[in-house]
Design an enzyme around this catalytic site. Structure first.
Site, PDB file in Angstrom:
ATOM      1  N   ASP A 102      13.138   1.891   4.446  1.00  0.00           N
ATOM      2  CA  ASP A 102      12.286   1.148   3.526  1.00  0.00           C
ATOM      3  C   ASP A 102      12.253  -0.306   3.989  1.00  0.00           C
ATOM      4  OD1 ASP A 102      14.671  -0.041   2.695  1.00  0.00           O
ATOM      5  OD2 ASP A 102      14.512   0.615   0.609  1.00  0.00           O
ATOM      6  N   THR A 106      21.144  -1.080   1.346  1.00  0.00           N
ATOM      7  CA  THR A 106      22.562  -0.707   1.271  1.00  0.00           C
ATOM      8  C   THR A 106      22.854   0.661   1.876  1.00  0.00           C
ATOM      9  OG1 THR A 106      22.296   0.369  -0.879  1.00  0.00           O
ATOM     10  CG2 THR A 106      22.864  -2.001  -0.878  1.00  0.00           C
ATOM     11  N   HIS A 125      37.055  23.417   8.052  1.00  0.00           N
ATOM     12  CA  HIS A 125      35.856  22.614   7.800  1.00  0.00           C
ATOM     13  C   HIS A 125      34.638  23.502   7.552  1.00  0.00           C
ATOM     14  CE1 HIS A 125      38.147  19.090   8.580  1.00  0.00           C
ATOM     15  NE2 HIS A 125      38.345  19.386   9.856  1.00  0.00           N
ATOM     16  N   HIS A 168      34.034  16.713  10.707  1.00  0.00           N
ATOM     17  CA  HIS A 168      34.509  17.461   9.545  1.00  0.00           C
ATOM     18  C   HIS A 168      33.395  17.993   8.655  1.00  0.00           C
ATOM     19  CE1 HIS A 168      38.638  15.210   9.594  1.00  0.00           C
ATOM     20  NE2 HIS A 168      38.270  15.648  10.783  1.00  0.00           N
ATOM     21  N   CYS A 182      18.205   1.580   4.541  1.00  0.00           N
ATOM     22  CA  CYS A 182      17.637   0.753   3.485  1.00  0.00           C
ATOM     23  C   CYS A 182      18.550  -0.457   3.334  1.00  0.00           C
ATOM     24  CB  CYS A 182      17.459   1.540   2.174  1.00  0.00           C
ATOM     25  SG  CYS A 182      18.955   2.119   1.364  1.00  0.00           S
TER      26      CYS A 182
END
Length: 149
Positions: A8, A67, A134, A98, A65
């Site tokens: 964004d 954050t 995993h 993992h 973006c």
């Protein structure tokens, strides 16, 4: 490897730097936008990246973006996507080994371009460990996803 990437307005500048960097590593990249710093909605860019990953048109996706939080939330709503929000090198490696993540989210306002490039490099080169423990955990996550569909 073919990588789909999207951002964004809050991640536009970092995305632009990452596109060049990923190409320099020898990967093919599809940039789904955005193409400016004017305000746009992150789900509008998370979805096309994730659709390319789930359809097989891209092997992995990268979302940016401000954050990384909004992008990671939106991406993880798409069936078949395992997106991790990563801002350090250890997590970049661990989330591939993992969790077999297929989408990486980062925040331009959280990390600089040098660290972002190192995270991407590690994330792209690290294979899934395939360890039984995993695999079993990922299967349980996928069962949660399918039970809610």
């Amino acid at each position: 490897m073919k990588i789909a990437i999207g951002a964004d307005h809050g991640g536009y500048r970092l995305k632009e730097e990452l596109v060049s960097f990923i190409r320099s590593l020898g990967h093919e990249i599809e940039d789904v936008g955005c193409s400016c710093e004017q305000s746009v909605d992150y789900p509008d860019y998370a979805l096309p990246v994730c659709e390319r990953v789930t359809s097989g048109k891209a092997e992995r996706g990268i979302l940016v973006c401000g954050t990384g939080i909004g992008m990671s939330i939106a991406a993880n709503k798409v069936a078949g996507i395992r997106c991790a929000l990563v801002h350090d090198m250890f997590s970049a490696q661990a989330t591939r080994e993992h969790n077999d993540t297929n989408v990486l989210a980062m925040g331009e306002r959280v990390i600089g371009p040098g660290l972002a490039q190192e995270i991407v490099r590690i994330w792209l080169k690290t294979p899934f460990s395939g360890q039984e423990r995993h695999v079993g955990r990922i299967d349980k996550v996928m069962k949660i996803e399918s039970s809610l569909a």
